[in-house]
Design a protein around this motif. Structure first.
Motif, short mmCIF file in Angstrom:
data_model
loop_
_atom_site.label_atom_id
_atom_site.label_comp_id
_atom_site.label_asym_id
_atom_site.label_seq_id
_atom_site.Cartn_x
_atom_site.Cartn_y
_atom_site.Cartn_z
N GLY A 127 0.74 -1.19 -0.09
CA GLY A 127 -0.08 0.06 0.15
C GLY A 127 0.85 1.37 0.21
O GLY A 127 0.77 2.30 -0.73
N VAL A 148 -5.93 3.10 -0.95
CA VAL A 148 -5.90 1.62 -1.50
C VAL A 148 -6.88 1.09 -0.62
O VAL A 148 -6.62 1.02 0.59
CB VAL A 148 -4.28 1.41 -1.26
CG1 VAL A 148 -4.23 -0.26 -1.48
CG2 VAL A 148 -3.28 2.17 -2.28
N LEU A 193 -6.77 0.52 -6.40
CA LEU A 193 -6.04 1.93 -6.29
C LEU A 193 -7.02 2.99 -6.74
O LEU A 193 -7.50 2.98 -7.83
CB LEU A 193 -4.80 1.68 -6.89
CG LEU A 193 -3.83 3.25 -7.08
CD1 LEU A 193 -3.37 3.64 -5.81
CD2 LEU A 193 -2.73 2.87 -7.95
#
Length: 458
Positions: A29, A46, A76
């Protein structure tokens, strides 16, 4: 993905080093956020769902399907000002992550700006993690799963009036929900979910009837026994035999908990932000207005230990809280994400992704007492179709259940339609039973409604 039985046996299907996996998700992330910011994104978020587990279905004591699942899904979202782009991947290689960032950024540059888009305000991010005790793996193997499903089906088939089985299923899954954003918020919730169900068929001279029963829990030790589920499925389908028709009429309706919680879902749909800012809800402008009788108390507890929908942060990272949804019959809150709150010029309520553990306060009526109180009318045990108009509140669905005369259940009825309007149904609620069904994140007893139109055979 599906594997052969021999591949599943050596280890538990829910075996996972949670701490190690969360560390890995945090690292991935962080990399995605850094790469997107380096490309000019103003904000980044994320979301990850990692799932692994095992599902098995048996029919007539033979294994029909056996599936071993191990899935990763990275989503994302990037914002260039108010331009938004989203991309997803399961490829966590350096090249896979780079391509995902490139895709999201390219999409954002071609989208129209939306002045309401963006992360929730940083000040609203959840700050205090809560151990909700949702992750209780059972060490499930294929052999355990098959045995449970077979025991469940066998108990149902042992009833003499049951003619055949449509199968019994056992499922045990472990999940990690992870969310991080460029505000610096990062959190993960590991959880488990176990379920066991059975579907049976019985037959009489009028044809075949089908019914089921199931149990679901975070902790497999809290599931109903396999034998109990099979026997309940059998008793339910046997009760549907020897049905009779009824005439079209208006009469009281008693909805069992499985059906009543659908009305709670209709309520939630009517007060969610997207329906409100689109002005497509039958509950527009209902905040702080009475929409139920004053005995109606609906509360939300996202922090319930072991709850089926427990969480300390929503899908925007906003802190969740214990709060009333309806108090003394009065609507106390809408269900708002950060986006819908901006559209409505209101504050987020911690409901991005939905509601979390709703509990309707019951009254001192057993199911049998509600039947007597109704005296004459319809007990609804099953509904079908999608005949709910959330713009107008009009409600019309195919149904089946049991006809009641003189406070006693007389016979099964099917091929009927029940109709009304949700606003009237809510206001005309007579009583709520204490026969509470815990197998859902919407926990309620039966609802007795004053009157609905019941369309039977002419």
């Amino acid at each position: 993905m599906t594997k052969e039985l021999s591949e599943v046996k050596p280890r538990a299907a829910d075996e996972l080093d949670v701490a190690q996996e969360i560390t890995r998700l945090e690292e991935v992330g962080e990399r995605l956020i850094k790469q997107a910011l380096a490309k000019g994104a103003s904000q980044v978020e994320v979301g990850v769902s990692k799932d692994l587990g095992l599902s098995v279905q048996v029919r007539n004591q033979q294994v029909e399907t056996l599936e071993y699942n191990r899935d990763n899904s990275f989503g994302l979202t990037v914002y260039f000002g108010h331009q938004k782009g989203t991309a997803s991947t399961s490829d966590l290689t350096d090249e896979g992550l780079k391509l995902t960032v490139d895709a999201a950024c390219n999409i954002a540059r071609f989208t129209q700006p939306d002045p309401y888009s963006g992360l929730a305000d940083k000040a609203l991010m959840a700050q205090n993690p809560i151990d909700l005790q949702l992750d209780i793996p059972m060490g499930i193997t294929a052999d355990i799963a098959m045995d449970l499903a077979k025991q469940c089906e066998a108990a149902g088939l042992a009833e003499s009036k049951v003619s055949q089985s449509e199968g019994a299923s056992f499922s045990s899954h472990r999940n990690i929900r992870f969310y991080t954003n460029s505000h610096g918020f990062s959190a993960a919730i590991p959880s488990t979910r176990h379920s066991l169900s059975c579907i049976l068929i019985a037959q009489d001279n009028q044809g075949m009837q089908r019914d089921y029963w199931y149990s679901v829990a975070r902790d497999a030790k809290l599931l109903e026994s396999a034998e109990s589920i099979g026997r309940k499925a059998a008793s339910r389908v046997i009760a549907r035999l020897d049905g009779r028709s009824i005439a079209t009429q208006k009469a009281p309706v008693l909805m069992t908990p499985e059906i009543a919680r659908g009305l709670i879902s209709n309520l939630c749909s009517g007060i969610q932000g997207s329906s409100l800012y689109r002005k497509s809800s039958f509950l527009l402008d209902s905040i702080n207005q009475p929409i139920f009788p004053d005995f109606f108390q609906l509360d939300e507890n996202p922090h319930l230990i072991g709850g089926l929908a427990s969480t300390w942060f929503d899908n925007d990272g906003v802190a969740t809280k214990v709060q009333p949804i309806v108090q003394d019959g009065i609507l106390k809150t809408y269900l708002l994400s950060s986006y819908s709150a901006r559209r409505l010029n209101l504050s987020p309520t911690g409901h991005s992704g939905g509601v979390h553990n709703l509990f309707l306060q019951s009254m001192d009526y057993s199911f049998e007492q509600l039947v007597k109180k109704m005296n004459k009318g319809l007990v609804v045990t099953d509904v079908m179709g999608h005949g709910v108009n959330l713009v107008t509140g009009d409600y019309s669905r195919g149904a089946s259940g049991f006809w009641v005369e003189n406070g006693e259940i007389q016979h099964f009825v099917q091929e009927i339609t029940i109709a009304g309007n949700l606003k009237n149904m809510f206001k005309d609620l007579v009583a709520i039973g204490n026969d509470v069904d815990q197998r859902s994140s919407h926990v309620t007893g039966s609802w007795l409604l004053a009157e609905m139109t019941i369309a039977g055979k002419h």
